[in-house]
Design a protein around this motif. Structure first.
Motif, short mmCIF file in Angstrom:
data_model
loop_
_atom_site.label_atom_id
_atom_site.label_comp_id
_atom_site.label_asym_id
_atom_site.label_seq_id
_atom_site.Cartn_x
_atom_site.Cartn_y
_atom_site.Cartn_z
N SER A 193 0.85 -1.25 0.17
CA SER A 193 -0.01 0.00 0.02
C SER A 193 1.04 1.39 -0.10
CB SER A 193 -0.93 -0.06 1.35
OG SER A 193 -1.85 -1.20 1.15
N ALA A 194 1.92 1.26 0.82
CA ALA A 194 2.88 2.43 1.05
C ALA A 194 3.49 2.72 -0.52
CB ALA A 194 3.89 2.16 1.91
N ASN A 195 3.82 1.56 -1.20
CA ASN A 195 4.14 1.69 -2.56
C ASN A 195 3.29 2.22 -3.63
OD1 ASN A 195 5.97 1.25 -4.76
ND2 ASN A 195 5.29 -0.95 -5.08
N TYR A 199 -5.29 5.53 6.50
CA TYR A 199 -6.48 6.13 6.33
C TYR A 199 -6.88 6.13 4.90
CZ TYR A 199 -9.54 10.18 5.16
OH TYR A 199 -10.61 10.94 4.92
N LYS A 200 -5.90 5.99 4.04
CA LYS A 200 -6.33 5.86 2.63
C LYS A 200 -6.97 4.45 2.35
CE LYS A 200 -2.96 9.21 0.78
NZ LYS A 200 -1.72 9.59 -0.01
N ASN A 254 -10.60 4.37 3.97
CA ASN A 254 -11.17 5.72 3.75
C ASN A 254 -12.67 5.53 3.76
OD1 ASN A 254 -12.25 7.75 1.76
ND2 ASN A 254 -10.50 8.19 1.45
N PRO A 255 -13.57 6.58 4.53
CA PRO A 255 -14.86 6.31 4.86
C PRO A 255 -15.55 6.22 3.33
CG PRO A 255 -14.01 8.10 6.08
CD PRO A 255 -12.76 7.63 5.06
N THR A 256 -15.20 6.71 2.32
CA THR A 256 -15.94 6.54 0.91
C THR A 256 -16.09 5.13 0.62
OG1 THR A 256 -14.54 8.48 0.24
CG2 THR A 256 -15.67 7.20 -1.40
N VAL A 257 -15.01 4.18 1.20
CA VAL A 257 -15.13 2.80 0.77
C VAL A 257 -16.53 2.18 1.60
CG1 VAL A 257 -13.97 0.73 1.06
CG2 VAL A 257 -12.81 2.44 0.24
N PHE A 258 -16.60 2.71 2.78
CA PHE A 258 -17.79 2.25 3.71
C PHE A 258 -19.04 2.49 2.96
CE2 PHE A 258 -14.04 1.95 6.44
CZ PHE A 258 -14.61 0.89 7.57
N LYS A 259 -19.18 3.73 2.34
CA LYS A 259 -20.32 4.15 1.73
C LYS A 259 -20.62 3.50 0.51
CE LYS A 259 -22.29 8.76 -0.15
NZ LYS A 259 -22.13 10.02 -0.49
N GLN A 260 -19.58 3.21 -0.26
CA GLN A 260 -19.93 2.41 -1.59
C GLN A 260 -20.35 1.23 -1.22
OE1 GLN A 260 -15.76 2.61 -3.21
NE2 GLN A 260 -16.20 4.63 -4.30
N ILE A 261 -19.80 0.38 -0.52
CA ILE A 261 -20.28 -1.04 0.16
C ILE A 261 -21.54 -1.04 0.78
CG2 ILE A 261 -19.56 -3.07 1.42
CD1 ILE A 261 -17.60 -2.57 -0.72
#
Length: 531
Positions: free
Chosen positions: A330-332, A378-379, A382-389
């Protein structure tokens, strides 16, 4: 086929490799410390994961090294086998087993992990990274940096460590503000580097936020020397072993004890390492592919072979077992890596650093690295992922959420298995309830069968057919059906007499294809047809 190294993306890969290298150093050391082995064994595993595995892998962005998920197995195995050298023999054999699994194409199992579970794994790991780094950022946690499990080596848990850290801060107990200041400064730098006005600068590609954050930590560490409330203690700094020469480095290396080649316990350990390590690598490879902005796909069979070569090398050189690891991968990705060259260079930097500049790396506060890892976490979460699922419905969201909670309260593999169990439950439940689609028009009914009908659909189908009203006209559309289980055919066979009794006229559609299943359907097809 393994992808070759390429240097055409060096302007992206080099900065990413440096960031991954800086993140990998404390993780390699921390995992070795948590495993109860020498620090050098963790460094060797990181070098092997970066250089050897990358050369044989075709994962574009995956990074391999020692894995926190194997710590418990390593501790238990060394105790059972009696020595680290005997354990190294098991690591070599586990690599041979992974090679065999790769040639047997066992990597395809990785394609069967549901997307909801993989995304849950990523978010769960993101939350773990954040939670684990909070005590390090406050300079209150002396546990190994690479420890990712819920239960900690000192008897604390993920959440009790955080509570203890904040309690110490508010009560002023054993608190040194140096790490917290270094973490705060690093975090501010990372946020500034995310702004568009910085991203647009041509130099920002080479001088990345994590590098500036690490440099700021070194400067603050040196500046705080002699200031009681700010001086950063050695246990809160990177602690790379220092060697005066290659001879001193090689003298510390351990090698496998081949005299134990016929010890059954060695093979039990090897099989365990091969299975668990392979599962973790496959999961991380799948997750890394999902994060890849260029949507490239890893050949999982080749990845098993690469991990096998890595573990053979790690065992022969005295390193811990390696897997593909999501934190460094992920860092990469988030540092702009474009090809496998970034992972390879991070391994080269590990080797050069341990031989040339360990004294400089040992000036880096763990708190500065904690800030970098918090941003990575955090990336991932990301809260956006929770919303999408959530928008995809509860059948996706429940396995996703259960996977996250299970990972937070256990470890990566146990959490994944629990998430898989919940996902499989919904898959089986869906197959049980929806073996067909019903279309009604008066007393005319059409059943469009699903692509596959297994014995799991028996109950729902039998109940439906037994409740059909008398004198119905039934059309069973099998035009899209590829497979019908013999148990399902038995239900249709029995339905013939029931249909006569209820004066139900029925017929099949889609019987013009060849195949054994359709031949069976023709055999049971009734004479009656719908008018």
């Amino acid at each position: 086929m393994k992808a070759p190294l390429t240097f055409k993306h060096l302007k992206n890969d080099l900065p990413a490799a440096i960031v991954v290298f800086l993140v990998a150093v404390p993780l390699c050391l921390g995992i070795a410390l948590a495993s109860g082995t020498s620090l050098l064994s963790g460094v060797i595993a990181g070098i092997v994961g970066g250089i050897v595995v990358t050369l044989f892998s075709n994962s574009s962005l995956g990074v391999s090294g020692p894995a926190a998920g194997l710590v418990a197995i390593v501790i238990s195995a060394i105790e059972q086998l009696g020595s680290f050298e005997t354990f190294l023999l098991a690591v070599v054999i586990s690599g041979l087993l992974q090679l065999l699994l790769g040639f047997l194409k066992a990597g395809s199992i990785g394609y069967f992990f549901p997307s909801s579970v993989i995304k849950g794994m990523l978010s769960g790991i993101g939350l773990i990274i954040i939670l684990k780094q909070i005590p390090h950022a406050l300079g209150d946690d002396k546990d190994p940096e690479g420890e990712m499990a819920y239960l900690q080596p000192d008897g604390e848990t993920t959440f009790s460590e955080i509570f203890k850290a904040f309690t110490d801060v508010f009560e002023g107990l054993n608190v040194n503000w140096g790490p917290a200041v270094a973490a705060l400064v690093a975090f501010i730098i990372l946020i500034i580097w995310q702004q568009e006005f910085i991203k647009k600068q041509p130099w920002a590609l080479w001088i990345q936020g994590p590098l500036v954050a690490v440099f700021s930590g070194i400067v603050l560490n040196l500046s705080f020397k002699g200031i009681p409330q700010l001086e950063i203690a050695s246990e809160h700094l990177v602690s790379l072993p220092i060697f005066d020469s290659w001879a001193a480095f090689s003298a510390e290396m351990k090698f496998p004890n081949f005299a134990e080649l016929f010890n059954p316990a060695v093979y039990t350990t090897a099989i365990t390492l091969a299975i668990v390590g392979s599962m973790e690598s496959l999961l991380c490879a799948e997750a890394t592919d999902k994060l890849d902005p260029h949507k490239r796909t890893t050949n999982l069979n080749q990845e098993l072979k690469a991990q096998g070569m890595g573990n053979i090398a790690a065992g022969l050189l005295g390193g811990l077992p390696v897997t593909q690891v999501i934190v460094r991968s992920s860092a990469n990705i988030q540092s702009g890596g474009r090809s496998k060259t970034a992972a390879f260079l991070h391994g080269v930097f590990l080797l050069l650093a341990v031989l040339t500049i360990p004294f400089l790396l040992n000036l880096i506060p763990l708190a500065s690295l904690a800030a970098i890892l918090v941003m990575v976490g955090y990336k991932l979460a990301n809260p956006t992922v929770f919303k999408q699922i959530w928008q995809q419905g509860y059948k996706q969201f429940v396995p996703f959420l259960v996977t996250i909670i299970a990972i937070l309260l256990s470890d990566l593999l146990i959490g994944i298995m629990i998430g898989m169990a919940v996902a499989i439950f919904y898959i089986l439940r869906n197959n049980y309830r929806l073996p067909f689609v019903e279309t009604k028009e008066g007393n005319r009914i059409q059943l469009t069968l699903s692509e596959d009908l297994s014995f799991l659909n028996k109950s729902a189908l039998k109940e439906y057919l037994s409740n059909l009203p008398a004198k119905s006209q039934l059309i069973i559309d099998a035009s899209r059906t590829e497979y019908i289980d013999p148990d399902i055919l038995d239900i249709f066979e029995s339905f013939k007499d029931y249909a006569k009794f209820k004066e139900i006229k029925w017929k099949w559609l889609g019987l013009d294809r060849e195949g054994e299943t359709l031949a069976e359907l023709k055999r049971i097809q009734p004479q009656e047809t719908a008018s």
